[in-house]
Design an enzyme around this catalytic site. Structure first.
Site, PDB file in Angstrom:
ATOM      1  N   ARG A  85       0.847  -1.254  -0.068  1.00  0.00           N
ATOM      2  CA  ARG A  85       0.235  -0.060  -0.065  1.00  0.00           C
ATOM      3  C   ARG A  85       0.837   1.204   0.148  1.00  0.00           C
ATOM      4  NH1 ARG A  85      -3.146   1.920  -2.851  1.00  0.00           N
ATOM      5  NH2 ARG A  85      -4.199   0.002  -2.472  1.00  0.00           N
TER       6      ARG A  85
ATOM      7  N   LYS B 174       2.169  24.493  -3.047  1.00  0.00           N
ATOM      8  CA  LYS B 174       0.822  24.051  -2.639  1.00  0.00           C
ATOM      9  C   LYS B 174       0.770  22.531  -2.782  1.00  0.00           C
ATOM     10  CE  LYS B 174      -1.345  28.077  -4.415  1.00  0.00           C
ATOM     11  NZ  LYS B 174      -2.390  28.676  -5.511  1.00  0.00           N
TER      12      LYS B 174
ATOM     13  N   ASP C 233       1.410  38.844 -11.454  1.00  0.00           N
ATOM     14  CA  ASP C 233       0.173  38.237 -10.761  1.00  0.00           C
ATOM     15  C   ASP C 233      -1.155  38.499 -11.301  1.00  0.00           C
ATOM     16  OD1 ASP C 233      -0.535  36.548  -8.773  1.00  0.00           O
ATOM     17  OD2 ASP C 233      -1.306  38.427  -7.733  1.00  0.00           O
TER      18      ASP C 233
ATOM     19  N   LYS D 216       6.268  38.628  -2.191  1.00  0.00           N
ATOM     20  CA  LYS D 216       4.894  38.640  -2.629  1.00  0.00           C
ATOM     21  C   LYS D 216       4.293  39.779  -2.090  1.00  0.00           C
ATOM     22  CE  LYS D 216       2.910  34.763  -3.804  1.00  0.00           C
ATOM     23  NZ  LYS D 216       2.112  33.582  -3.919  1.00  0.00           N
TER      24      LYS D 216
ATOM     25  N   GLU E  44       6.871  39.683  -7.188  1.00  0.00           N
ATOM     26  CA  GLU E  44       5.464  39.576  -7.635  1.00  0.00           C
ATOM     27  C   GLU E  44       5.290  41.320  -7.829  1.00  0.00           C
ATOM     28  OE1 GLU E  44       2.019  37.258  -6.039  1.00  0.00           O
ATOM     29  OE2 GLU E  44       1.692  39.069  -5.122  1.00  0.00           O
TER      30      GLU E  44
END
Length: 285
Positions: free
Chosen positions: A99, A134, A220, A166, A199
């Site tokens: 598994r 992510k 962005d 950012k 960004e």
């Protein structure tokens, strides 16, 4: 700081701890300790195979006497019915590693397959599709490895190997000039040689980022049309600055951003919502 191999080994330790615990009750109670056997990995869905080398680590970590014979390597386009590899050894070991190995192979192959689909949309262009942070907690090294196997490129691995300023960093720092200046000073004071990406949200911020001397500019949530205009501006000022598009870009809009001339397109969907590739690990009779 731990190496990628050490992080993968830690992951496998945790995987065995949560799945096998102090022993597979079903296998230990039904299979004799000296029973030997063979199982093979059967592909059940078309895609890109990924995770073969990690599967090798899974088997070796649990039982070094397991013998793996590989027929299809990572990065290969596979179809239903293909046999990727077979493993021989103690049946108890085969059943207790099954598994964990499948979880790794299915997840990585799903990511590689998705990445290949995205990168194919950019065929003929110099643009590369990028992953993001992510990722599934604990699985980042495997998921980013799968992106590369699928033909994409890795963005930064984590918060430590690149500076990405950012919008929140910019706003808290008081603006792009201040944020970039502080980033450069911090690198100098700490002996770090890190690339700096900024960004931007509009033309004014593009000009500020160029003046600040960043290595890469992230556009962005620009439309493809605004992206083309931004690329033209950036190239006219500094042709050596890398350009990345980010924010809500789908496989349907991907090509338009690539044709706008950017170097990279970051896509969170490569890792955050991918479906595993169907496969099974069956006994060879």
């Amino acid at each position: 700081m731990k190496t990628p191999d050490q992080l993968i080994d830690d992951l496998l330790t945790l995987a065995f701890a949560e799945d096998v615990g102090d022993g597979d009750a079903t296998t230990l109670s039904t299979i004799p300790a000296d029973a030997e056997g063979c199982q093979q990995l059967i592909v059940k869905e078309e895609g890109i195979l990924a995770g073969v080398e990690i599967a090798r680590k899974v088997f070796a970590k649990f039982d070094r006497d397991l013998k793996m014979e590989v027929f299809i390597t990572d990065g290969t386009h596979v179809r239903p019915g293909d046999i990727a590899f077979k493993v021989t050894g103690k049946v108890r070991s085969l059943l207790q590693t099954e598994r964990i190995m499948l979880n790794v192979m299915q997840r990585m192959s799903g990511i590689a397959t998705t990445t290949a689909r995205y990168q194919q949309r950019l065929e003929g262009l110099h643009t590369k599709v990028l992953d993001t942070r992510k990722t599934t907690p604990g699985l980042r090294m495997l998921e980013k490895m799968a992106v590369k196997i699928g033909g994409g490129a890795n963005h930064r691995i984590g918060l430590f190997d690149m500076i990405l300023i950012k919008d929140n960093h910019t706003d808290f720092a008081g603006g792009i000039p201040q944020a970039v200046a502080r980033a450069k000073q911090w690198c100098k004071e700490n002996g770090k040689d890190l690339r700096i990406e900024q960004e931007v949200r509009n033309t004014e911020e593009i000009l500020q980022a160029l003046d600040a001397g960043v290595d890469r500019i992230m556009l962005d949530n620009f439309t493809p049309e605004r992206t083309a205009e931004a690329v033209k501006l950036i190239r006219s000022k500094n042709p050596n600055v890398e350009i990345e598009s980010s924010g809500g870009i789908t496989i349907d809009t991907l090509r338009a951003y690539g044709e706008a001339g950017v170097d990279f397109i970051s896509v969170g969907a490569l890792t955050h919502s991918v479906k595993g590739l169907d496969m099974s690990f069956k006994a060879v009779k």
